[in-house]
Write a protein that holds these residues in place. Sequence first.
Motif, short mmCIF file in Angstrom:
data_model
loop_
_atom_site.label_atom_id
_atom_site.label_comp_id
_atom_site.label_asym_id
_atom_site.label_seq_id
_atom_site.Cartn_x
_atom_site.Cartn_y
_atom_site.Cartn_z
N GLN A 100 0.84 -1.21 0.00
CA GLN A 100 0.00 0.00 0.00
C GLN A 100 0.87 1.25 0.00
OE1 GLN A 100 -2.36 -0.80 3.47
NE2 GLN A 100 -4.10 -1.56 2.28
N PHE A 101 1.93 1.20 0.81
CA PHE A 101 2.86 2.34 0.86
C PHE A 101 3.43 2.59 -0.53
CE2 PHE A 101 7.43 3.39 1.06
CZ PHE A 101 7.33 4.70 1.51
N LYS A 102 3.83 1.51 -1.21
CA LYS A 102 4.42 1.67 -2.55
C LYS A 102 3.39 2.17 -3.55
CE LYS A 102 8.21 -1.58 -1.95
NZ LYS A 102 8.63 -2.99 -2.00
N ALA A 103 2.15 1.74 -3.39
CA ALA A 103 1.10 2.14 -4.34
C ALA A 103 0.68 3.60 -4.13
CB ALA A 103 -0.11 1.22 -4.20
N ASN A 104 0.75 4.07 -2.88
CA ASN A 104 0.17 5.38 -2.56
C ASN A 104 1.18 6.49 -2.36
OD1 ASN A 104 -2.37 4.15 -2.59
ND2 ASN A 104 -2.20 3.55 -0.44
N SER A 105 2.48 6.15 -2.28
CA SER A 105 3.47 7.20 -2.00
C SER A 105 4.10 7.68 -3.29
CB SER A 105 4.57 6.65 -1.10
OG SER A 105 4.01 6.18 0.09
N PRO A 106 4.39 8.97 -3.35
CA PRO A 106 5.11 9.50 -4.52
C PRO A 106 6.44 8.78 -4.67
CG PRO A 106 4.47 11.28 -3.02
CD PRO A 106 4.13 9.99 -2.34
N ILE A 107 6.88 8.60 -5.89
CA ILE A 107 8.11 7.84 -6.15
C ILE A 107 9.31 8.49 -5.46
CG2 ILE A 107 8.67 9.01 -8.35
CD1 ILE A 107 9.04 5.23 -7.72
N GLU A 108 9.31 9.81 -5.38
CA GLU A 108 10.41 10.53 -4.72
C GLU A 108 10.51 10.13 -3.24
OE1 GLU A 108 11.88 15.07 -3.67
OE2 GLU A 108 9.78 14.66 -4.09
N ALA A 109 9.34 9.99 -2.61
CA ALA A 109 9.32 9.61 -1.19
C ALA A 109 9.87 8.19 -1.02
CB ALA A 109 7.88 9.68 -0.66
N GLN A 110 9.48 7.31 -1.93
CA GLN A 110 9.95 5.93 -1.85
C GLN A 110 11.47 5.85 -2.02
OE1 GLN A 110 7.57 2.96 -3.91
NE2 GLN A 110 6.01 4.52 -4.27
N ILE A 111 11.98 6.69 -2.93
CA ILE A 111 13.43 6.70 -3.18
C ILE A 111 14.17 7.17 -1.92
CG2 ILE A 111 15.28 7.88 -4.46
CD1 ILE A 111 13.34 7.81 -6.91
N LYS A 112 13.67 8.25 -1.30
CA LYS A 112 14.35 8.80 -0.12
C LYS A 112 14.34 7.80 1.03
CE LYS A 112 13.69 13.73 -1.00
NZ LYS A 112 12.84 14.90 -0.70
N ILE A 113 13.21 7.13 1.22
CA ILE A 113 13.11 6.16 2.31
C ILE A 113 13.97 4.93 2.00
CG2 ILE A 113 11.51 4.54 3.43
CD1 ILE A 113 9.48 6.88 3.43
N GLY A 114 13.97 4.52 0.73
CA GLY A 114 14.82 3.41 0.30
C GLY A 114 16.29 3.71 0.53
N GLN A 115 16.69 4.95 0.24
CA GLN A 115 18.09 5.36 0.43
C GLN A 115 18.46 5.33 1.92
OE1 GLN A 115 17.87 9.15 -1.55
NE2 GLN A 115 18.91 8.41 -3.40
N MET A 116 17.51 5.78 2.76
CA MET A 116 17.77 5.78 4.21
C MET A 116 18.00 4.35 4.71
SD MET A 116 15.24 7.04 7.31
CE MET A 116 14.09 5.64 7.18
N ILE A 117 17.14 3.43 4.28
CA ILE A 117 17.26 2.03 4.70
C ILE A 117 18.59 1.45 4.22
CG2 ILE A 117 16.30 -0.29 4.39
CD1 ILE A 117 13.49 1.07 4.31
N GLU A 118 18.89 1.71 2.94
CA GLU A 118 20.11 1.17 2.35
C GLU A 118 21.36 1.71 3.06
OE1 GLU A 118 22.20 0.88 -2.05
OE2 GLU A 118 20.17 1.68 -1.88
N GLU A 119 21.35 3.00 3.34
CA GLU A 119 22.48 3.63 4.02
C GLU A 119 22.70 3.00 5.40
OE1 GLU A 119 25.63 5.89 5.11
OE2 GLU A 119 24.85 5.57 3.09
N LEU A 120 21.59 2.76 6.13
CA LEU A 120 21.70 2.13 7.45
C LEU A 120 22.24 0.71 7.33
CD1 LEU A 120 18.36 3.37 9.05
CD2 LEU A 120 20.66 3.85 9.92
N GLN A 121 21.76 -0.01 6.32
CA GLN A 121 22.22 -1.40 6.14
C GLN A 121 23.71 -1.44 5.82
OE1 GLN A 121 19.28 -2.36 3.18
NE2 GLN A 121 18.06 -3.60 4.57
N LYS A 122 24.14 -0.52 4.95
CA LYS A 122 25.54 -0.51 4.51
C LYS A 122 26.48 -0.03 5.61
CE LYS A 122 25.48 0.17 -0.50
NZ LYS A 122 25.11 1.32 -1.34
N SER A 123 26.09 1.05 6.28
CA SER A 123 27.01 1.70 7.22
C SER A 123 27.12 0.93 8.52
CB SER A 123 26.52 3.11 7.52
OG SER A 123 25.30 3.04 8.25
N GLY A 124 26.05 0.20 8.89
CA GLY A 124 26.07 -0.48 10.19
C GLY A 124 26.06 0.49 11.35
N ILE A 125 25.66 1.75 11.08
CA ILE A 125 25.65 2.79 12.12
C ILE A 125 24.81 2.36 13.32
CG2 ILE A 125 24.58 5.05 12.64
CD1 ILE A 125 25.68 5.99 9.92
#
Length: 216
Positions: A16-41
């Motif tokens: 639902q989130f993917k269907a209803n959120s603007p693509i820009e929002a999905q990209i920003k949230i995806g980047q945040m998740i990816e950055e956390l996964q990569k950095s191990g912060i």
Amino acid sequence: MSNQNLTEQLEVATQQFKANSPIEAQIKIGQMIEELQKSGIASGKQAGEKAVDFKLTNALGRDVVLFEELAKGPVVLVFYRGGWCPFCNMQLKAYQQILPEIQAMGAQLIAISPQKPDHSLSLQEKEGLEFQVLSDPSGLVTAKYNLLFDVPQGVRELMEGIGLDLAEYNNTSKWVLPVPATFMIDESAIIRSSYVNPNFMQRQSPEEILRELKKL
């Protein structure tokens, strides 16, 4: 809703989130998740490490001390983002359903978020939660469990855009969030299992919690 459906429910909410959120929002949230996964912060405490003691207030303003609770039996310690997060609410509601089984094993469930106590209280009442919901001001305890991170500017703008002022909601000057996590802590304060996932759309399933608890 049966507890084994949490994973399915989260999946539906993700779609639902993917269907209803603007693509820009999905990209920003995806980047945040990816950055956390990569950095191990905020990779969290690991199984085998000692839990950090804390004193935090519950939704009614009473102090709860972790090591005092551990004297009564094992603790399932859950860090979540806040009552504004639908994925967290699904998680806590599903965990409420297995609370009798957790308690039957002599354990208890404690949930922690940076939100201020009145938000914890309204969440507790709305979702009918019978376990302790604690407030962690400025995420100080969350940081000791290596779960705290600064919300990236792009995601902050998204949240502000939907009218969520996280600093106000958490009654702090900082925009910080926990990576959602679930720890099983035994009576000697050793973390026996650790589930830490930067993708906030996924959570540990109730069945897995019960399986891990049975091992204690």
